[in-house]
Design an enzyme around this catalytic site. Structure first.
Site, PDB file in Angstrom:
ATOM      1  N   TYR A  79      -9.854 -13.600  -6.423  1.00  0.00           N
ATOM      2  CA  TYR A  79     -10.183 -14.885  -7.050  1.00  0.00           C
ATOM      3  C   TYR A  79     -11.152 -15.605  -6.135  1.00  0.00           C
ATOM      4  O   TYR A  79     -10.854 -15.847  -4.956  1.00  0.00           O
ATOM      5  CB  TYR A  79      -8.931 -15.747  -7.252  1.00  0.00           C
ATOM      6  CG  TYR A  79      -9.236 -17.116  -7.811  1.00  0.00           C
ATOM      7  CD1 TYR A  79      -9.490 -17.298  -9.168  1.00  0.00           C
ATOM      8  CD2 TYR A  79      -9.291 -18.231  -6.974  1.00  0.00           C
ATOM      9  CE1 TYR A  79      -9.788 -18.558  -9.682  1.00  0.00           C
ATOM     10  CE2 TYR A  79      -9.582 -19.492  -7.486  1.00  0.00           C
ATOM     11  CZ  TYR A  79      -9.821 -19.649  -8.829  1.00  0.00           C
ATOM     12  OH  TYR A  79     -10.125 -20.884  -9.336  1.00  0.00           O
ATOM     13  N   ASP A 129     -14.497 -14.088   1.859  1.00  0.00           N
ATOM     14  CA  ASP A 129     -13.981 -15.334   1.308  1.00  0.00           C
ATOM     15  C   ASP A 129     -12.747 -15.713   2.114  1.00  0.00           C
ATOM     16  O   ASP A 129     -11.670 -15.159   1.939  1.00  0.00           O
ATOM     17  CB  ASP A 129     -13.636 -15.134  -0.174  1.00  0.00           C
ATOM     18  CG  ASP A 129     -13.081 -16.390  -0.828  1.00  0.00           C
ATOM     19  OD1 ASP A 129     -12.702 -17.328  -0.098  1.00  0.00           O
ATOM     20  OD2 ASP A 129     -13.009 -16.418  -2.061  1.00  0.00           O
ATOM     21  N   LYS A 173     -10.351 -25.509   1.569  1.00  0.00           N
ATOM     22  CA  LYS A 173      -8.953 -25.825   1.875  1.00  0.00           C
ATOM     23  C   LYS A 173      -8.816 -26.624   3.173  1.00  0.00           C
ATOM     24  O   LYS A 173      -9.109 -27.809   3.215  1.00  0.00           O
ATOM     25  CB  LYS A 173      -8.117 -24.549   1.931  1.00  0.00           C
ATOM     26  CG  LYS A 173      -8.231 -23.641   0.708  1.00  0.00           C
ATOM     27  CD  LYS A 173      -7.622 -24.234  -0.532  1.00  0.00           C
ATOM     28  CE  LYS A 173      -7.593 -23.212  -1.650  1.00  0.00           C
ATOM     29  NZ  LYS A 173      -7.127 -23.773  -2.923  1.00  0.00           N
TER      30      LYS A 173
END
Length: 428
Positions: free
Chosen positions: A160, A243, A270
């Protein structure tokens, strides 16, 4: 209709208990449904019958409109590594917010955050900021295509990378030509990748991978697999992108420092915003210079990119994440996953926990998990039962069973989750 499973009746009971305990959230959910599609602005936060409406976060806990307190093992999908309302993070954000929240010119805070990231991550010489992880991966992929003058990108099964077209394809509203430019490869499968990558090399700009699958089930890549990807992408002149939007929490230098593999580009998000909107991407100078405002070929803007509030909160968060703090979090997370698996084994419940350091995922299957395929075969009723059952017992995890630790958590918080899982298993 499929026949009832052994979990149908227990699930009905926990669902009814959840509804009874959350009347205020149900009322707000009904209001929300009139003005927000499905009653939410984030598809990922929705679950049936309705998610709790939160009014406060305090350290390791969240509080909803009904006054229910739950230990927050989701932490806004891993972004709050210090827990909620950490005083140092709030002080840093408020100290700059009072002087202005955004400017159409650089601030020292964005420079300092970039210095922190380049100082921690060996592969990153320069950084650009965005406002989300989706924007970060979108920018990194475009940068790779510009650098290589090739059109296609490769991702992995179960991965994702946000909701933009090049990572969400195939999907409604995404044209078929976009899908033709995206290649999906098998995760943790060197022979499967070797059968395809050499044939794609002439048209392939980038390979993007999460060193630890997040939404795919918190599954670590094999060290040998990542080393293979580094070798094959270097051999064919393909940009390797890690990622690390979720996995950056695992080491001061990111998961890449743990695996000993150095990518060309890295995406961030994040924790680097300390609970405020943020994203970022960075890598080697020769690639990043394509973004230079006078000599580069890509113009990249964003009204709130690198804003001083997010940057200040991110700096305060990363300053608190010393190597010792990260090591303690990871040790606690590894131990928690071990304890959860002992509960599942002792009770005979067909579930297991995967985990890497302070990240973990409870799966409604007892199959060995090395890629996303067993995750897709998990029992949906058992998964829902585990999720709502833990919500009723005061523990907030993602509907898919994902969780993470924060530095605000106490031994009682960790013991409590294990006890709650054990109690829930005994009622099934």
């Amino acid at each position: 209709m499929p026949p009832d499973s052994i979990y149908t009746e227990p699930l009905r009971r926990v669902s009814e208990e959840y509804v009874r305990s959350n009347p205020g959230s149900m009322e707000v959910a009904e209001r929300a449904a009139a003005v927000l599609p499905g009653g939410t602005t984030r598809t990922t936060t929705f679950f049936a019958p309705f998610p709790p409406v939160l009014v406060a976060g305090e350290g390791s806990e969240v509080v909803d409109v009904d006054g229910n307190r739950r230990v927050d093992y989701l932490n806004n999908y891993t972004s709050l590594i210090l827990g909620h309302a950490h005083p140092d993070v709030l002080a840093a954000a408020m100290s700059v917010a009072g002087r202005g929240t955004a400017f159409s010119s650089p601030t020292e805070q964005e420079v300092r955050l970039a210095e922190v990231l380049t100082g921690r991550v060996a592969s990153v010489e320069q950084v650009r900021f965005t406002n989300s992880g989706t924007e970060a991966t979108m920018a990194a992929l475009r940068l790779a295509r510009a650098f290589t003058a090739r059109p296609r990108v490769a991702r992995f099964e179960g991965s994702y990378h946000g909701t933009h077209d090049y990572t969400a394809t195939p999907g409604a509203g995404i044209p078929d030509p976009v899908d033709d430019l995206v290649v999906t490869l098998p995760f943790n499968d060197i022979p499967g990748c070797e059968a395809r990558l050499p044939h794609l090399a002439d048209s392939l700009a980038a390979v993007i991978i999460e060193p630890v699958l997040g939404a795919g089930g918190v599954i670590a890549a094999d060290r040998e697999f990542l080393a293979y990807l580094r070798d094959v992408t270097r051999r064919y002149g393909v940009v390797l992108i890690f990622d690390e939007i979720i996995s950056f929490r695992l080491h001061s230098g990111g998961a890449q420092a743990i695996f000993g593999v150095r990518p060309d580009l890295t995406t961030f998000g994040k924790i680097i915003g300390g609970g405020f909107p943020v994203g970022g991407f960075g890598g080697s100078r020769n690639i990043m210079e394509l973004l230079h405002p006078t000599t580069g070929t890509i113009g990249w803007g964003g009204t709130f990119n690198g804003n001083p509030v997010s940057a200040s909160a991110g700096i305060a968060t990363l300053d608190a994440l010393t190597p010792a703090a990260i090591e303690e979090l990871n040790e606690n997370g590894d131990h928690l996953a071990e304890r959860l698996n002992k509960v599942f084994q002792a009770t005979g419940l067909p579930a297991l926990a995967t985990g890497v350091g302070s990240l973990f995922n409870i799966h409604a299957t007892d199959e060995e998990i090395t890629d996303h395929h067993p995750v897709g075969r998990a029992d949906p009723e058992l998964a829902e039962l585990l999720h709502l059952g833990l919500m009723n017992r005061g523990y907030f995890l993602a509907p898919r069973g994902m969780g993470c630790l924060s530095t605000a958590m106490t031994p009682a918080d960790l013991d409590g989750l294990v006890a709650a899982v054990e109690d829930l298993a005994s009622t099934v």
